[in-house]
Write a protein that holds these residues in place. Sequence first.
Motif, PDB file in Angstrom:
ATOM      1  N   PHE B  36       0.812  -1.221   0.000  1.00 48.96           N
ATOM      2  CA  PHE B  36       0.000   0.000   0.000  1.00 48.96           C
ATOM      3  C   PHE B  36       0.843   1.266   0.000  1.00 48.96           C
ATOM      4  CE2 PHE B  36      -2.874  -3.236   1.600  1.00 48.96           C
ATOM      5  CZ  PHE B  36      -4.027  -2.955   0.885  1.00 48.96           C
ATOM      6  N   GLN B  37       2.174   1.130  -0.099  1.00 44.45           N
ATOM      7  CA  GLN B  37       3.013   2.319   0.005  1.00 44.45           C
ATOM      8  C   GLN B  37       4.099   2.350  -1.063  1.00 44.45           C
ATOM      9  OE1 GLN B  37       3.725   3.640   4.109  1.00 44.45           O
ATOM     10  NE2 GLN B  37       3.199   1.543   4.715  1.00 44.45           N
ATOM     11  N   GLU B  38       4.592   3.532  -1.328  1.00 42.61           N
ATOM     12  CA  GLU B  38       5.772   3.685  -2.179  1.00 42.61           C
ATOM     13  C   GLU B  38       6.981   3.705  -1.247  1.00 42.61           C
ATOM     14  OE1 GLU B  38       7.463   3.412  -4.959  1.00 42.61           O
ATOM     15  OE2 GLU B  38       6.669   5.084  -6.141  1.00 42.61           O
ATOM     16  N   THR B  39       8.023   2.977  -1.626  1.00 47.40           N
ATOM     17  CA  THR B  39       9.190   2.858  -0.761  1.00 47.40           C
ATOM     18  C   THR B  39      10.361   3.636  -1.368  1.00 47.40           C
ATOM     19  OG1 THR B  39       8.463   0.585  -0.595  1.00 47.40           O
ATOM     20  CG2 THR B  39      10.461   1.162   0.594  1.00 47.40           C
ATOM     21  N   PHE B  40      11.005   4.435  -0.526  1.00 46.76           N
ATOM     22  CA  PHE B  40      12.218   5.112  -0.963  1.00 46.76           C
ATOM     23  C   PHE B  40      13.366   4.634  -0.097  1.00 46.76           C
ATOM     24  CE2 PHE B  40       8.637   7.935  -1.757  1.00 46.76           C
ATOM     25  CZ  PHE B  40       8.776   8.145  -3.121  1.00 46.76           C
ATOM     26  N   GLY B  41      14.561   5.086  -0.417  1.00 44.43           N
ATOM     27  CA  GLY B  41      15.699   4.755   0.430  1.00 44.43           C
ATOM     28  C   GLY B  41      15.487   5.306   1.836  1.00 44.43           C
ATOM     29  N   ASN B  42      16.372   4.997   2.722  1.00 43.36           N
ATOM     30  CA  ASN B  42      16.322   5.485   4.099  1.00 43.36           C
ATOM     31  C   ASN B  42      15.004   5.172   4.801  1.00 43.36           C
ATOM     32  OD1 ASN B  42      18.872   6.551   3.871  1.00 43.36           O
ATOM     33  ND2 ASN B  42      18.118   8.565   3.236  1.00 43.36           N
ATOM     34  N   ASN B  43      14.376   4.062   4.365  1.00 45.33           N
ATOM     35  CA  ASN B  43      13.131   3.643   5.010  1.00 45.33           C
ATOM     36  C   ASN B  43      12.047   4.710   5.001  1.00 45.33           C
ATOM     37  OD1 ASN B  43      12.833   1.071   5.662  1.00 45.33           O
ATOM     38  ND2 ASN B  43      13.532   1.228   7.794  1.00 45.33           N
ATOM     39  N   GLN B  44      11.985   5.446   3.900  1.00 39.98           N
ATOM     40  CA  GLN B  44      10.909   6.430   3.783  1.00 39.98           C
ATOM     41  C   GLN B  44       9.742   5.797   3.039  1.00 39.98           C
ATOM     42  OE1 GLN B  44      13.175   9.611   1.883  1.00 39.98           O
ATOM     43  NE2 GLN B  44      12.632  10.891   3.638  1.00 39.98           N
ATOM     44  N   PHE B  45       8.550   5.987   3.548  1.00 43.44           N
ATOM     45  CA  PHE B  45       7.362   5.415   2.920  1.00 43.44           C
ATOM     46  C   PHE B  45       6.348   6.493   2.579  1.00 43.44           C
ATOM     47  CE2 PHE B  45       9.130   1.866   5.286  1.00 43.44           C
ATOM     48  CZ  PHE B  45       9.013   0.832   4.364  1.00 43.44           C
ATOM     49  N   MET B  46       5.584   6.265   1.494  1.00 43.49           N
ATOM     50  CA  MET B  46       4.550   7.208   1.124  1.00 43.49           C
ATOM     51  C   MET B  46       3.287   6.416   0.819  1.00 43.49           C
ATOM     52  SD  MET B  46       5.332  10.204  -1.543  1.00 43.49           S
ATOM     53  CE  MET B  46       4.082   9.910  -2.769  1.00 43.49           C
ATOM     54  N   ARG B  51      -3.280   1.763  -5.380  1.00 41.75           N
ATOM     55  CA  ARG B  51      -2.730   2.038  -6.696  1.00 41.75           C
ATOM     56  C   ARG B  51      -1.987   0.850  -7.290  1.00 41.75           C
ATOM     57  NH1 ARG B  51       2.096   6.087  -7.542  1.00 41.75           N
ATOM     58  NH2 ARG B  51       2.773   5.265  -9.566  1.00 41.75           N
ATOM     59  N   TRP B  52      -1.148   0.177  -6.463  1.00 41.78           N
ATOM     60  CA  TRP B  52      -0.365  -0.958  -6.986  1.00 41.78           C
ATOM     61  C   TRP B  52      -1.259  -2.100  -7.428  1.00 41.78           C
ATOM     62  CZ3 TRP B  52       3.255   1.866  -8.012  1.00 41.78           C
ATOM     63  CH2 TRP B  52       4.028   2.588  -7.092  1.00 41.78           C
ATOM     64  N   GLY B 257       6.642  -2.089  -4.129  1.00 44.09           N
ATOM     65  CA  GLY B 257       5.199  -1.890  -3.978  1.00 44.09           C
ATOM     66  C   GLY B 257       4.393  -2.787  -4.898  1.00 44.09           C
ATOM     67  N   PRO B 258       4.573  -2.673  -6.237  1.00 46.36           N
ATOM     68  CA  PRO B 258       3.838  -3.532  -7.151  1.00 46.36           C
ATOM     69  C   PRO B 258       4.098  -5.012  -6.885  1.00 46.36           C
ATOM     70  CG  PRO B 258       4.889  -1.762  -8.350  1.00 46.36           C
ATOM     71  CD  PRO B 258       5.379  -1.658  -6.944  1.00 46.36           C
ATOM     72  N   ALA B 259       5.355  -5.364  -6.556  1.00 50.30           N
ATOM     73  CA  ALA B 259       5.670  -6.772  -6.281  1.00 50.30           C
ATOM     74  C   ALA B 259       4.883  -7.270  -5.080  1.00 50.30           C
ATOM     75  CB  ALA B 259       7.168  -6.947  -6.044  1.00 50.30           C
ATOM     76  N   ALA B 260       4.786  -6.432  -4.038  1.00 52.47           N
ATOM     77  CA  ALA B 260       4.031  -6.830  -2.841  1.00 52.47           C
ATOM     78  C   ALA B 260       2.562  -7.010  -3.196  1.00 52.47           C
ATOM     79  CB  ALA B 260       4.193  -5.803  -1.742  1.00 52.47           C
ATOM     80  N   ALA B 261       2.022  -6.070  -3.967  1.00 49.02           N
ATOM     81  CA  ALA B 261       0.617  -6.189  -4.367  1.00 49.02           C
ATOM     82  C   ALA B 261       0.410  -7.468  -5.166  1.00 49.02           C
ATOM     83  CB  ALA B 261       0.216  -4.983  -5.200  1.00 49.02           C
TER      84      ALA B 261
END
Lengths: 354, 288
Positions: B36-46, B51-52, B257-261
């Motif tokens: 359910f989230q977009e993942t960035f480096g440094n463990n940042q999530f959005m 969507r995925w 994200g898409p892989a998890a979905a």
Amino acid sequence: MSLELKGIEKKIGEETHIYTTDLKFEKNTINVLLGSTLAGKTTLMQIMAGLDKPTKGEIWFNDQNVTGVKVQKRNVSMVYQQFINYPNFTVKENIASPLKITGIDNQEIDQRVSKVADLLKLTPMLDKKPNELSGGQQQRTALARALVKDSDLILLDEPLANLDFKLREELREELPKLFKDRDCIVVYATTEPSDALLIGGYTATLLEGKVIQHGKTLEVYNKPNNLDSAKVFSDPPMNIANINKKGEICSLLADNVTWKTNLNLRDGNYKVGIRPHNITTYKEGKNSIEISGKVLISELSGSESMIHFTNGDLNWVSLSEGIHQKDVGEETKLFMNSDEFLYFDNNDRLVGNV
Amino acid sequence: MNKTVNQKAWFFVIPVFVLVAFNAIIPLMTVVNYAFQETFGNNQFMWEGTRWFKQILVSERFHAALGRQVLFTLIILVIQIPLGIFIALNMPKEGIGVPICLVLMSMPLLIPWNVVGAMWNIFALPDIGFLGHSLNAMGFDYNFTQQSGDAWFTTILMDVWHWTSLVVLLSYAGLRSIQPAYYQAAEIDGATRWAVFRHIELPKMKKVLTIAILLRFMDSFMIYTEPFVLTGGGPGNATAFLSIDLVKMALGQFDLGPAAAMSLIYFFIVLTVCWVFYNLMMRNESKS
């Protein structure tokens, strides 16, 4: 119509399953094969059916030699200890299954199925599958399958052994009626002497692959040829004691119990066989003999008391009607009905019964 | 009689709960978290909401992989179940042949999956592999690393070799539990061999066959190691089944994200099919 086994013998490898056997079953008779497990009842039945071939000997049916003729070519049906029905057929289809390949038209099949179903009280379950039925109903279905075909030979291999007590009693009483007006030979294998007595007809006693005696059921029961036949046809097991006869007086070797007999036998040692129900807590018959013993176990069932006791170095079993409470270890007096004694010589042959 | 309330029994459940939590619930929840989230480096999530899922469900790539997967599983079931039953019917029922056959049958099942892949890879190589070389020597143009048909053929053959034994062993166990009296009764009725199979053996094997089909469905639908070692999903994407595609997406492209979905959708498909199938097969059993 008759079924005759002539010098049948069955060996598997070196092991003999059936020793040379001659038996003749007549038309319209029920014949009980009585013997314990592994006595050879099933093997004998399979040979009769044509499911198995004898190592030696011939099978004759209606004065024709049918040895080696396949089971499909003979008009035979068989009911087993396990409830054998086609699992994905309904009761109706199951009963009809032996007729399907005979080419009888559907209308007659339906007629015969409903007639047999009615006889076996299966009409309400015709559309059910076997696994939706109780054990008793499953076995009724298997019986119906055997009856619908009008076989010349119906073989029943301990059909009641897997049923619980009440269902067994119920079906056992119906069985002789089912076969009464049929033009066939019925062979019924069982381990239970009481089955044989209830079914009547003829009985062959079997022990370890040998037919010991064959004759009318009551005759075999009342006059066993020998000790083995008497043992096979007695449940609970027969009491056997060594005795000495001198003139008119018989006495137990192990105890000082004596009684008079008018048997015409030479003096000497004999064996006496006494069925448990001829030893009771009350006097029975004119020539009742008192025996004392120490109670080992006393089992009460609804209307009978079975008392195991020791006398001399022997364990005895007695079976009395009614409830007779005895404590373990209690010294007790019982009565033997000497009118019913069976006397055997040292070769275990019956020499006299009064 | 008074019942005493004793809650101490719950302590015995704790180890199971901890175990299941660490090997199933927590990893699954991590996947849900990614889905359910977009993942960035440094463990940042959005937060991305659904969507995925929408993206995966309309993605041609997913449809293609799912299509390959369904086809593969169908072929596997259509070959292995009848073949397994056929072998089980023809296995010896007594004598020295029984243990020999059972051991031979169990062998493929005991080999680690990646070893199976490696074995078949070498076995099927067109230049030095026994299978590949023989096929080419017989005049077939066989090369599983370049032609997708050959890649499918090899993958299916490998899976049949590896897993048919399972169906055989289960069917054999089912067949052995049928009492001989059934066969005798059928003999007395004059039933044909086919009728015996159709009306006695098959119904009596129903339960073990249900298990066999379920296991073969799940295993073949989730197949990863063997084709990964054998073909690596290739040539192109020819043998990129769902799980191979999934790993490419998650670890190759780091589209977490898409892989998890996709994992969740994948999981849901397996679960639904198994549930529906099991209930269909057992529908008649539960009545009794």
